[in-house]
Scaffold this active site. Sequence first.
Site, mmCIF file in Angstrom:
data_model
loop_
_atom_site.group_PDB
_atom_site.id
_atom_site.type_symbol
_atom_site.label_atom_id
_atom_site.label_comp_id
_atom_site.label_asym_id
_atom_site.label_seq_id
_atom_site.Cartn_x
_atom_site.Cartn_y
_atom_site.Cartn_z
ATOM 1 N N LYS A 1 0.853 -1.192 0.000
ATOM 2 C CA LYS A 1 0.000 0.000 0.000
ATOM 3 C C LYS A 1 0.887 1.240 0.000
ATOM 4 C CE LYS A 1 -3.992 1.717 2.481
ATOM 5 N NZ LYS A 1 -4.664 1.951 1.234
ATOM 6 N N SER A 2 0.446 2.299 -0.657
ATOM 7 C CA SER A 2 1.236 3.530 -0.670
ATOM 8 C C SER A 2 1.471 4.017 0.754
ATOM 9 C CB SER A 2 0.552 4.620 -1.485
ATOM 10 O OG SER A 2 0.597 4.328 -2.853
ATOM 11 N N ASN B 1 -14.205 5.564 -4.019
ATOM 12 C CA ASN B 1 -13.513 5.581 -2.731
ATOM 13 C C ASN B 1 -12.782 6.893 -2.546
ATOM 14 O OD1 ASN B 1 -10.417 5.388 -2.903
ATOM 15 N ND2 ASN B 1 -11.087 3.898 -4.436
ATOM 16 N N SER B 2 -12.562 7.228 -1.322
ATOM 17 C CA SER B 2 -11.765 8.376 -0.925
ATOM 18 C C SER B 2 -11.039 7.977 0.357
ATOM 19 C CB SER B 2 -12.661 9.596 -0.694
ATOM 20 O OG SER B 2 -11.871 10.697 -0.289
ATOM 21 N N GLY C 1 -7.801 8.312 1.337
ATOM 22 C CA GLY C 1 -6.922 9.273 1.984
ATOM 23 C C GLY C 1 -5.623 8.662 2.485
ATOM 24 N N LEU C 2 -5.176 7.598 1.837
ATOM 25 C CA LEU C 2 -3.918 6.908 2.158
ATOM 26 C C LEU C 2 -3.775 6.447 3.614
ATOM 27 C CD1 LEU C 2 -1.242 8.889 0.114
ATOM 28 C CD2 LEU C 2 -2.123 6.606 -0.344
ATOM 29 N N ASN D 1 4.104 7.344 -5.997
ATOM 30 C CA ASN D 1 2.698 7.669 -6.227
ATOM 31 C C ASN D 1 2.523 9.186 -6.166
ATOM 32 O OD1 ASN D 1 -0.056 8.040 -6.162
ATOM 33 N ND2 ASN D 1 -0.451 6.565 -4.545
ATOM 34 N N CYS E 1 -2.264 10.455 -6.143
ATOM 35 C CA CYS E 1 -3.340 10.144 -5.207
ATOM 36 C C CYS E 1 -4.239 11.371 -5.064
ATOM 37 C CB CYS E 1 -2.793 9.732 -3.842
ATOM 38 S SG CYS E 1 -4.108 9.190 -2.745
#
Length: 166
Positions: free
Chosen positions: A17-18, A58-59, A61-62, A135, A138
């Site tokens: 995952k980022s 989706n949102s 937000g990392l 990334n 995003c």
Amino acid sequence: QALSKIASSSAGAVLAKSATLVEQSGNPLPRTWHHENTNTNNTNNGTNQGEDSHASMNSEGLPNYGIDYYICSETIDEAVGACTGNGATTTTKSKPKPYFVSISGKNLNDNIEMLNRIHSKIKNGETRISGVELNLACPNIIGKPIIAYDFEQMESVLESISHLPI
């Protein structure tokens, strides 16, 4: 746990995952929305979309555990398995899948710091990190512009990173 599921799947590699420099919880809930169309008579432009018509947004937000988590040996062990003497892994009994780390710093300095930490980890013997995804796109971070949409800013980031002594 999610990383180990990817490792045991037919995927060709594992992409973490980022990560951000420090752990963050992401955007407030709810972060996802799903819609399933179960009306088989629904048409769109004359095409029957039937039961296969689905939508989601989706949102996130990392939300993530921070870069140190994704480059620590224990996380990589879970993701691709601990190497045995013959190059096999304890989870797959074959050559481990490539493991990629994704980074998404809030600014250039965060990205440079994360790249330096990844480089240090590799320099100190971690051989299972195969590459890094930067990334820059995003779109779901409140107050953070999308660097990839600003070509001048993206060029500046890539130029700065390309000159790192790593």
